[in-house]
Design a protein around this motif. Structure first.
Motif, PDB file in Angstrom:
ATOM      1  N   ALA A   1       0.803  -1.219   0.000  1.00  8.36           N
ATOM      2  CA  ALA A   1       0.000   0.000   0.000  1.00  8.36           C
ATOM      3  C   ALA A   1       0.836   1.271   0.000  1.00  8.36           C
ATOM      4  N   GLY A   2       2.159   1.150   0.216  1.00 11.95           N
ATOM      5  CA  GLY A   2       3.021   2.322   0.148  1.00 11.95           C
ATOM      6  C   GLY A   2       3.731   2.665   1.437  1.00 11.95           C
ATOM      7  N   HIS A   3       4.142   1.650   2.193  1.00 12.06           N
ATOM      8  CA  HIS A   3       4.838   1.874   3.459  1.00 12.06           C
ATOM      9  C   HIS A   3       6.146   1.094   3.473  1.00 12.06           C
ATOM     10  N   ILE A   4       7.149   1.661   4.147  1.00 16.16           N
ATOM     11  CA  ILE A   4       8.427   0.992   4.371  1.00 16.16           C
ATOM     12  C   ILE A   4       8.711   1.025   5.864  1.00 16.16           C
ATOM     13  N   PHE A   5       9.173  -0.096   6.392  1.00 13.53           N
ATOM     14  CA  PHE A   5       9.505  -0.191   7.809  1.00 13.53           C
ATOM     15  C   PHE A   5      10.943  -0.667   7.979  1.00 13.53           C
ATOM     16  N   LEU A   6      11.611  -0.076   8.972  1.00  9.87           N
ATOM     17  CA  LEU A   6      12.865  -0.616   9.487  1.00  9.87           C
ATOM     18  C   LEU A   6      12.501  -1.535  10.645  1.00  9.87           C
ATOM     19  N   THR A   7      12.993  -2.762  10.598  1.00  9.52           N
ATOM     20  CA  THR A   7      12.621  -3.747  11.612  1.00  9.52           C
ATOM     21  C   THR A   7      13.871  -4.419  12.151  1.00  9.52           C
TER      22      THR A   7
ATOM     23  N   ARG B   1      15.719   5.908  -6.124  1.00  6.89           N
ATOM     24  CA  ARG B   1      16.654   5.712  -5.018  1.00  6.89           C
ATOM     25  C   ARG B   1      16.582   6.923  -4.096  1.00  6.89           C
ATOM     26  N   ALA B   2      16.952   6.705  -2.837  1.00  4.41           N
ATOM     27  CA  ALA B   2      16.909   7.781  -1.850  1.00  4.41           C
ATOM     28  C   ALA B   2      17.887   7.451  -0.734  1.00  4.41           C
ATOM     29  N   LYS B   3      18.240   8.469   0.012  1.00  6.52           N
ATOM     30  CA  LYS B   3      19.113   8.285   1.168  1.00  6.52           C
ATOM     31  C   LYS B   3      18.264   7.916   2.373  1.00  6.52           C
ATOM     32  N   LEU B   4      18.630   6.848   3.048  1.00  8.80           N
ATOM     33  CA  LEU B   4      17.936   6.447   4.264  1.00  8.80           C
ATOM     34  C   LEU B   4      18.556   7.187   5.443  1.00  8.80           C
ATOM     35  N   SER B   5      17.806   8.146   5.977  1.00 11.21           N
ATOM     36  CA  SER B   5      18.293   8.969   7.088  1.00 11.21           C
ATOM     37  C   SER B   5      17.646   8.516   8.390  1.00 11.21           C
ATOM     38  N   GLU B   6      18.416   8.550   9.467  1.00 13.99           N
ATOM     39  CA  GLU B   6      17.909   8.182  10.793  1.00 13.99           C
ATOM     40  C   GLU B   6      18.368   9.216  11.814  1.00 13.99           C
ATOM     41  N   LYS B   7      17.400   9.655  12.639  1.00  9.36           N
ATOM     42  CA  LYS B   7      17.719  10.629  13.690  1.00  9.36           C
ATOM     43  C   LYS B   7      16.635  10.565  14.757  1.00  9.36           C
ATOM     44  N   ASP B   8      17.058  10.538  16.005  1.00 11.11           N
ATOM     45  CA  ASP B   8      16.140  10.570  17.153  1.00 11.11           C
ATOM     46  C   ASP B   8      15.078   9.472  17.068  1.00 11.11           C
ATOM     47  N   GLY B   9      15.504   8.298  16.644  1.00 11.00           N
ATOM     48  CA  GLY B   9      14.591   7.173  16.579  1.00 11.00           C
ATOM     49  C   GLY B   9      13.640   7.192  15.410  1.00 11.00           C
ATOM     50  N   LYS B  10      13.792   8.141  14.494  1.00 14.41           N
ATOM     51  CA  LYS B  10      12.941   8.230  13.313  1.00 14.41           C
ATOM     52  C   LYS B  10      13.767   7.952  12.057  1.00 14.41           C
ATOM     53  N   ALA B  11      13.080   7.568  10.977  1.00 13.68           N
ATOM     54  CA  ALA B  11      13.747   7.255   9.714  1.00 13.68           C
ATOM     55  C   ALA B  11      12.974   7.898   8.566  1.00 13.68           C
ATOM     56  N   SER B  12      13.702   8.301   7.526  1.00 14.69           N
ATOM     57  CA  SER B  12      13.063   8.932   6.375  1.00 14.69           C
ATOM     58  C   SER B  12      13.864   8.667   5.114  1.00 14.69           C
ATOM     59  N   LEU B  13      13.173   8.795   3.984  1.00 14.15           N
ATOM     60  CA  LEU B  13      13.816   8.774   2.680  1.00 14.15           C
ATOM     61  C   LEU B  13      14.077  10.215   2.263  1.00 14.15           C
ATOM     62  N   ASP B  14      15.331  10.563   2.075  1.00 15.78           N
ATOM     63  CA  ASP B  14      15.700  11.921   1.695  1.00 15.78           C
ATOM     64  C   ASP B  14      16.363  11.925   0.325  1.00 15.78           C
TER      65      ASP B  14
ATOM     66  N   LYS C   1      10.982  -4.960  16.535  1.00 17.30           N
ATOM     67  CA  LYS C   1      10.637  -3.548  16.695  1.00 17.30           C
ATOM     68  C   LYS C   1      10.591  -2.889  15.325  1.00 17.30           C
ATOM     69  N   LYS C   2       9.476  -2.189  15.038  1.00 15.52           N
ATOM     70  CA  LYS C   2       9.249  -1.593  13.730  1.00 15.52           C
ATOM     71  C   LYS C   2       9.305  -0.069  13.814  1.00 15.52           C
ATOM     72  N   THR C   3      10.017   0.542  12.863  1.00 13.72           N
ATOM     73  CA  THR C   3      10.057   1.996  12.722  1.00 13.72           C
ATOM     74  C   THR C   3       9.638   2.337  11.302  1.00 13.72           C
ATOM     75  N   GLU C   4       8.538   3.071  11.152  1.00 10.70           N
ATOM     76  CA  GLU C   4       8.080   3.411   9.807  1.00 10.70           C
ATOM     77  C   GLU C   4       8.982   4.480   9.206  1.00 10.70           C
ATOM     78  N   VAL C   5       9.301   4.305   7.931  1.00  9.45           N
ATOM     79  CA  VAL C   5      10.141   5.249   7.192  1.00  9.45           C
ATOM     80  C   VAL C   5       9.230   6.265   6.505  1.00  9.45           C
ATOM     81  N   SER C   6       9.485   7.549   6.716  1.00  4.47           N
ATOM     82  CA  SER C   6       8.653   8.600   6.126  1.00  4.47           C
ATOM     83  C   SER C   6       9.175   9.000   4.743  1.00  4.47           C
TER      84      SER C   6
ATOM     85  N   ARG D   1      24.537   5.383   2.103  1.00  2.22           N
ATOM     86  CA  ARG D   1      23.220   5.275   2.752  1.00  2.22           C
ATOM     87  C   ARG D   1      22.057   5.193   1.751  1.00  2.22           C
ATOM     88  N   LEU D   2      22.322   4.747   0.534  1.00  8.45           N
ATOM     89  CA  LEU D   2      21.290   4.721  -0.497  1.00  8.45           C
ATOM     90  C   LEU D   2      20.515   3.410  -0.478  1.00  8.45           C
ATOM     91  N   VAL D   3      19.212   3.519  -0.686  1.00  4.31           N
ATOM     92  CA  VAL D   3      18.367   2.362  -0.934  1.00  4.31           C
ATOM     93  C   VAL D   3      17.655   2.586  -2.268  1.00  4.31           C
TER      94      VAL D   3
END
Length: 400
Positions: free
Chosen positions: A80-86, A146-159, A91-96, A122-124
Motif C-alpha cells: 500500500a506504500g509503506h516501508i519499515f525498518l525492523t 533511489r533515496a538516502k535512508l536517514s535516521e535521527k532521534d529514533g525516526k527514519a526517512s527517505l531523503d 521492533k518496527k520503525t516506519e520510514v517517512s 546510505r542509499l536504498v
C-alpha cells in the motif's frame, strides 16, 4: 485473461531481428542440453517434515519485499506504500517520505534493495507503480527510484529521492515485475519488468515491458549493453537498456555465487519458469510457453522453437514463484549454493539445486501453510521469509 499470440515472421524491426539472431547464435555456443532437458518440477509433494523451526518476528499489512541492511536490520515494504525498518526483535520503525503509489490489484510499492556501498552512501533503491489518473482509469508506470535512508532521534526517512527510470507509456494493468539485483561487482543494476498483462509487449523492442533491463547505478545506459547505441532514441530508453526479452511476470532476479544471473517468472496456466539470464537472448513469451492460455488455448512449447532460450526448470502445475535468494550460509549445510524461492499458489518454500553440467532441479519443497512473497538470507545463515497476507508475518527459519 491472456489471449494474444504473436507471429514473429517477416519482422521489420531491427531490434527484434537483433534478439532473434542473438538467440540463434547463442544456441550454437551455449548449452543446448537445456532444449531437451528442461525439468518439469510441477506437482512435487512437500517433504514430510520441515528441517527448520519457525520464529515469528513481526507482522505487516500485505508486505511485498524484504532486504537486509549491513547491521542486519531489515527493510520491509508494504504494497500500500509503506516501508519499515525492523530489528531482529521485531521492533518496527516506519520510514517517512515514501512516494505515492498506485495500490490496486498487483500494483503498489514493490521491491527494495540496499546499495552495495550503503555504509558510505546510505542509499536504498526501490520500485513502485507510480500513479497517474486518466479519466476514470488510474494508469501507472513501473518506476525505479533511489533515496538516502536517514535516521535521527529514533525516526527514519527517505531523503533526496531521485526517480531514475519510468516505464512508458503508462499502463492500467498488473504484472509489473520490478525486482532489483546488483551485479556481483556492484557496478550495474538489473531490473525485471513484466508485460503488464499485455503479452505482445514482451516481443516489442521499443517497449521496456517483458524485459530484463540493465543500468549503471546512476540510471544511465551501460556502454556494453546490447543496443547501447540507441540511448536517447526511446522516451524511456527501452531498447538501449534491454538486456534480455520475452518475459511474462518476473518476480525473482538474483545472482548465484558463481556470478550467473537467474530469473524466475510466472507462466499463464502452467509454465512457471526458472531461467539462466544471458545477454541479448529472447526467452520466448508469448510465442512459446510450457503452459497454456487461461482460456485453454494451447501455446507452442519451447522445444518447438529453438531460436528461443528455454527454461532450465519449469513448473506445471504452477508454484507462482515470488522472491529468490541463493543460500551461502553455514546453518543449513546441505543447502549450500541452492536457490530458495517463495511460492504463492504452492504456499511453500522451494529449494532448487544446481549441477556442474548447468542443469538444475527442485530438490525439496517445504509446506509453509501460507503464501510466501519474499526470501532473504541473514549473515548468520538464518533464512527470513515474508508472508503475502493481512497480516503477513516476517518469519525466521533456523535448523531444528
Amino acid at each position: 485473461m491472456l489471449n494474444g499470440r504473436v507471429k514473429i515472421t517477416g519482422l521489420k524491426h531491427a531490434g527484434i531481428r537483433y534478439f532473434l539472431v542473438s538467440a540463434i547464435a547463442a544456441s550454437l555456443f551455449s548449452l543446448p542440453v537445456f532444449a531437451s532437458q528442461s525439468v518439469n518440477a510441477g506437482g512435487r509433494a512437500a517433504v514430510a517434515e520441515n528441517p527448520f523451526k519457525v520464529q515469528e518476528i513481526a507482522e505487516f499489512n500485505t508486505p511485498w519485499a524484504i532486504a537486509f541492511l549491513p547491521d542486519q536490520r531489515l527493510l520491509v515494504t508494504e504494497k500500500a506504500g509503506h516501508i519499515f525498518l525492523t530489528d531482529r526483535a521485531g521492533k518496527k520503525t516506519e520510514v517517512s517520505n515514501v512516494p505515492a503509489v498506485s495500490f490496486e490489484g498487483q500494483n503498489g510499492l514493490l521491491d527494495i534493495a540496499v546499495s552495495p556501498d550503503f555504509t558510505s552512501d546510505r542509499l536504498v533503491y526501490f520500485t513502485y507503480a507510480e500513479p497517474e489518473r486518466s479519466g476514470k482509469d488510474v494508469l501507472s508506470s513501473l518506476t525505479l527510484a533511489r533515496a538516502k535512508l536517514s535516521e535521527k532521534d529514533g525516526k527514519a526517512s527517505l531523503d533526496d529521492l531521485t526517480v531514475m527510470w519510468r516505464q512508458l507509456p503508462k499502463s492500467k494493468w498488473g504484472q509489473p515485475g520490478g525486482i532489483i539485483a546488483f551485479s556481483p561487482d556492484g557496478k550495474y543494476l538489473y531490473l525485471s519488468s513484466g508485460d503488464r498483462m499485455n503479452p505482445k509487449t514482451a516481443q516489442d523492442p521499443k517497449l521496456a515491458l517483458g524485459k530484463v533491463l540493465r543500468f549503471n547505478r546512476d540510471g544511465s545506459v551501460p556502454q556494453d549493453n546490447p543496443r547501447a547505441d540507441l540511448a536517447g532514441q526511446d522516451e524511456d530508453n527501452a531498447r538501449a537498456l534491454t538486456w534480455t526479452t520475452g518475459h511474462r511476470n518476473p518476480y525473482g532476479l538474483a545472482f548465484a555465487p558463481d556470478g550467473k544471473l537467474w530469473l524466475h517468472e510466472m507462466g499463464p496456466k502452467g509454465g512457471d519458469e526458472l531461467n539462466l539470464i544471458k545477454q541479448g537472448l529472447n526467452y520466448g513469451w508469448p510465442v512459446v510457453s510450457n503452459g497454456t492460455q487461461y482460456s485453454g488455448e494451447p501455446i507452442p512449447h519451447h522445444e518447438t522453437r529453438p531460436e528461443f532460450e528455454p527454461p532450465v526448470v519449469y513448473w506445471t502445475p504452477v508454484i507462482a514463484p515470488a522472491g529468490l535468494a541463493f543460500y551461502e550460509g553455514a546453518l543449513f549445510k546441505n543447502w549450500k549454493g541452492s536457490a530458495l524461492i517463495g511460492g504463492l499458489a504452492s504456499m511453500a518454500l522451494i529449494r532448487v539445486e544446481f549441477k556442474e553440467d548447468g542443469s538444475a532441479d527442485e530438490a525439496e519443497r517445504y509446506d509453509m501453510e501460507n503464501r510466501i512473497r519474499d526470501v532473504a538470507i541473514a549473515n548468520d545463515g538464518s533464512v527470513y521469509v515474508i508472508e503475502d497476507d493481512i497480516p503477513g508475518r516476517l518469519l525466521r527459519l533456523t535448523p531444528k
